[in-house]
Design a protein around this motif. Structure first.
Motif, short mmCIF file in Angstrom:
data_model
loop_
_atom_site.label_atom_id
_atom_site.label_comp_id
_atom_site.label_asym_id
_atom_site.label_seq_id
_atom_site.Cartn_x
_atom_site.Cartn_y
_atom_site.Cartn_z
N ILE A 107 -6.61 3.45 -8.39
CA ILE A 107 -7.55 4.08 -9.33
C ILE A 107 -7.59 5.59 -9.10
CG2 ILE A 107 -9.95 4.21 -10.05
CD1 ILE A 107 -8.45 1.73 -11.01
N SER A 108 -7.55 6.02 -7.85
CA SER A 108 -7.53 7.46 -7.55
C SER A 108 -6.28 8.11 -8.11
CB SER A 108 -7.62 7.68 -6.03
OG SER A 108 -8.85 7.22 -5.52
N ASN A 109 -5.13 7.43 -7.98
CA ASN A 109 -3.88 7.96 -8.52
C ASN A 109 -3.90 8.05 -10.05
OD1 ASN A 109 -2.95 8.13 -5.94
ND2 ASN A 109 -1.53 6.43 -6.07
N LEU A 110 -4.74 7.22 -10.67
CA LEU A 110 -4.88 7.24 -12.14
C LEU A 110 -6.02 8.16 -12.57
CD1 LEU A 110 -4.41 3.42 -12.89
CD2 LEU A 110 -2.74 5.25 -13.22
N ASN A 111 -6.50 9.01 -11.64
CA ASN A 111 -7.58 9.96 -11.92
C ASN A 111 -8.87 9.26 -12.31
OD1 ASN A 111 -5.96 12.28 -11.45
ND2 ASN A 111 -5.10 12.09 -13.50
N GLY A 112 -9.09 8.08 -11.74
CA GLY A 112 -10.30 7.33 -12.02
C GLY A 112 -11.20 7.22 -10.80
N LYS A 113 -12.16 6.33 -10.89
CA LYS A 113 -13.14 6.14 -9.82
C LYS A 113 -13.52 4.67 -9.75
CE LYS A 113 -17.70 7.72 -8.25
NZ LYS A 113 -18.90 8.55 -8.59
N TYR A 121 0.83 -1.21 0.00
CA TYR A 121 0.00 0.00 0.00
C TYR A 121 0.87 1.26 0.00
CZ TYR A 121 -3.82 3.14 1.35
OH TYR A 121 -4.75 4.15 1.39
N SER A 122 1.97 1.20 0.74
CA SER A 122 2.84 2.38 0.84
C SER A 122 3.62 2.63 -0.45
CB SER A 122 3.84 2.19 2.01
OG SER A 122 4.78 1.17 1.71
N LYS A 123 3.75 1.63 -1.30
CA LYS A 123 4.55 1.76 -2.52
C LYS A 123 3.72 2.18 -3.73
CE LYS A 123 8.31 -1.43 -1.38
NZ LYS A 123 9.00 -2.68 -1.75
N ILE A 124 2.40 2.36 -3.54
CA ILE A 124 1.54 2.65 -4.67
C ILE A 124 1.84 4.02 -5.27
CG2 ILE A 124 -0.86 3.08 -5.34
CD1 ILE A 124 -1.66 0.91 -3.40
N ASN A 125 2.33 4.96 -4.47
CA ASN A 125 2.58 6.33 -4.94
C ASN A 125 3.83 6.43 -5.80
OD1 ASN A 125 0.34 7.57 -3.75
ND2 ASN A 125 1.38 7.72 -1.79
N GLU A 151 1.62 -2.23 -14.41
CA GLU A 151 1.77 -2.84 -13.08
C GLU A 151 0.60 -2.50 -12.17
OE1 GLU A 151 4.89 -2.80 -9.28
OE2 GLU A 151 5.32 -1.63 -11.09
N LEU A 152 0.18 -1.24 -12.17
CA LEU A 152 -0.92 -0.82 -11.30
C LEU A 152 -2.25 -1.44 -11.73
CD1 LEU A 152 -0.05 2.95 -10.74
CD2 LEU A 152 0.47 1.00 -9.27
N ILE A 153 -2.50 -1.48 -13.04
CA ILE A 153 -3.74 -2.08 -13.54
C ILE A 153 -3.78 -3.57 -13.19
CG2 ILE A 153 -5.00 -2.69 -15.63
CD1 ILE A 153 -5.36 0.19 -14.82
N PHE A 154 -2.64 -4.23 -13.28
CA PHE A 154 -2.56 -5.65 -12.92
C PHE A 154 -2.96 -5.86 -11.46
CE2 PHE A 154 -0.38 -9.34 -11.23
CZ PHE A 154 -0.63 -10.32 -12.19
N ILE A 155 -2.44 -5.01 -10.57
CA ILE A 155 -2.74 -5.13 -9.14
C ILE A 155 -4.24 -4.93 -8.89
CG2 ILE A 155 -2.38 -4.08 -6.87
CD1 ILE A 155 0.47 -3.40 -7.77
N VAL A 156 -4.84 -3.96 -9.58
CA VAL A 156 -6.27 -3.67 -9.37
C VAL A 156 -7.12 -4.88 -9.72
CG1 VAL A 156 -8.23 -2.31 -10.22
CG2 VAL A 156 -6.08 -1.18 -9.65
N PHE A 157 -6.95 -5.42 -10.93
CA PHE A 157 -7.79 -6.54 -11.35
C PHE A 157 -7.49 -7.81 -10.55
CE2 PHE A 157 -8.52 -3.90 -15.13
CZ PHE A 157 -9.88 -4.08 -15.29
#
Length: 307
Positions: free
Chosen positions: A281-287, A150-154, A199-205
């Motif tokens: 998703i918030s960091n990617l300007n999404g919802k 969680y801390s590394k998402i930024n 990488e981020l999209i992979f983690i989300v799904f």
């Protein structure tokens, strides 16, 4: 040239231009002899008015711009301090997670040895105690790893072409390798290629699919369906399942870090997966949001901008 000086000079130029043009306009309605006396006084009064208001305008603009510059300098200073704090915090979390994992591994190792060596002399209650202790140690380690993730998402977002179909296929293969896919079907067709961080999209799904697997019905095969809708300026993804569902009062709480709605000890989750997905998703300007009914499954929606 400073912006306040530029605006003031423009104001003076327009004012003086208007004084001379207005004289020509008055000639249309008055004779030249009548106009001379009026023009002399008008020019003096008009020039004084323009210069005085120009000075006032300059002072107002300068004060306003100085205040903006001061705010900007303060924001830059705060941003630099925040960046330093984030770097220090990340180092602290890395060190803390390592230091916390080591005792957890030690506890797990010794309890496992005790269980193996002293099983013949342990009664059922003693075996249960050891089992609960080992499970607790494993869970603590998972919580530490989730907090570290969680801390590394930024991280800095790396935009590239991301094939969502390939992402889901890779996740599906990982679950097959772990033999988690028993009585689980993942349906996905015609998923698009989007511009985002792979990488981020992979983690989300992966977290959404993992969440559906954790909260499936015990005696019902799980079906997960992933769809994509192409809007003009955004993509809308829908991840549906036929699991146990979520009560409406918990729709927001499930996205809070370590917030678990099911405290059953047999549940292997830590309550971090959906919080991680929402932060990404918030960091990617999404919802991201959910719609669900108890015993009828859940629908998770992800809205991402195309640019």
């Amino acid at each position: 040239m400073k912006s306040e000086i530029k605006v003031t000079l423009q104001y003076i130029f327009i004012g003086l231009l208007w004084i001379f043009v207005s004289d020509e306009l008055l000639l249309i309605f008055m004779s030249k002899n009548d106009l001379d006396a009026i023009t002399h006084f008008q020019n003096i009064k008009g020039t004084f008015y323009i210069l005085s208001t120009a000075l006032l305008l300059y002072l107002i603009l300068k004060r306003h711009n100085d205040a903006i510059k001061q705010k900007m300098n303060q924001l830059k200073k705060n941003a630099q301090e925040l960046e330093i704090t984030n770097q220090e915090l990340e180092k602290y979390i890395n060190l803390a997670s390592h230091d916390l994992q080591e005792p957890a591994r030690t506890v797990t190792s010794f309890l496992t040895h005790i269980e193996k060596k002293y099983t013949p002399v342990l009664d059922e209650k003693g075996k249960n105690y050891i089992h609960f202790a080992v499970e607790g140690a494993y869970k603590m380690r998972r919580i530490i790893l989730d907090l570290l993730e969680y801390s590394k998402i930024n991280k800095v977002v790396v935009f590239e072409k991301v094939n969502i179909h390939n992402i889901i296929y890779t996740i599906e293969e990982q679950f097959k390798a772990q033999e988690i896919n028993k009585n689980i079907t993942i349906n996905y067709q015609n998923l698009p290629v989007i511009t985002s961080d792979r990488e981020l999209i992979f983690i989300v799904f992966k977290n959404l699919i993992d969440n559906a697997i954790k909260f499936k019905k015990s005696n019902t095969p799980l079906t997960i369906t992933i769809e994509a809708i192409d809007f003009k300026n955004k993509w809308l993804f829908k991840v549906s399942d036929n699991g146990i569902g979520i009560e409406e009062e918990y729709f927001d709480k499930i996205f809070i870090l370590f917030q678990k709605l099911n405290n059953n000890s047999s549940d292997v989750g830590t309550g971090a997966g959906l919080a991680i997905a929402k932060k990404i998703i918030s960091n990617l300007n999404g919802k991201i949001w959910v719609e669900s009914k108890i015993n009828m499954g859940s629908n998770f929606y992800i809205k991402l901008p195309k640019s």
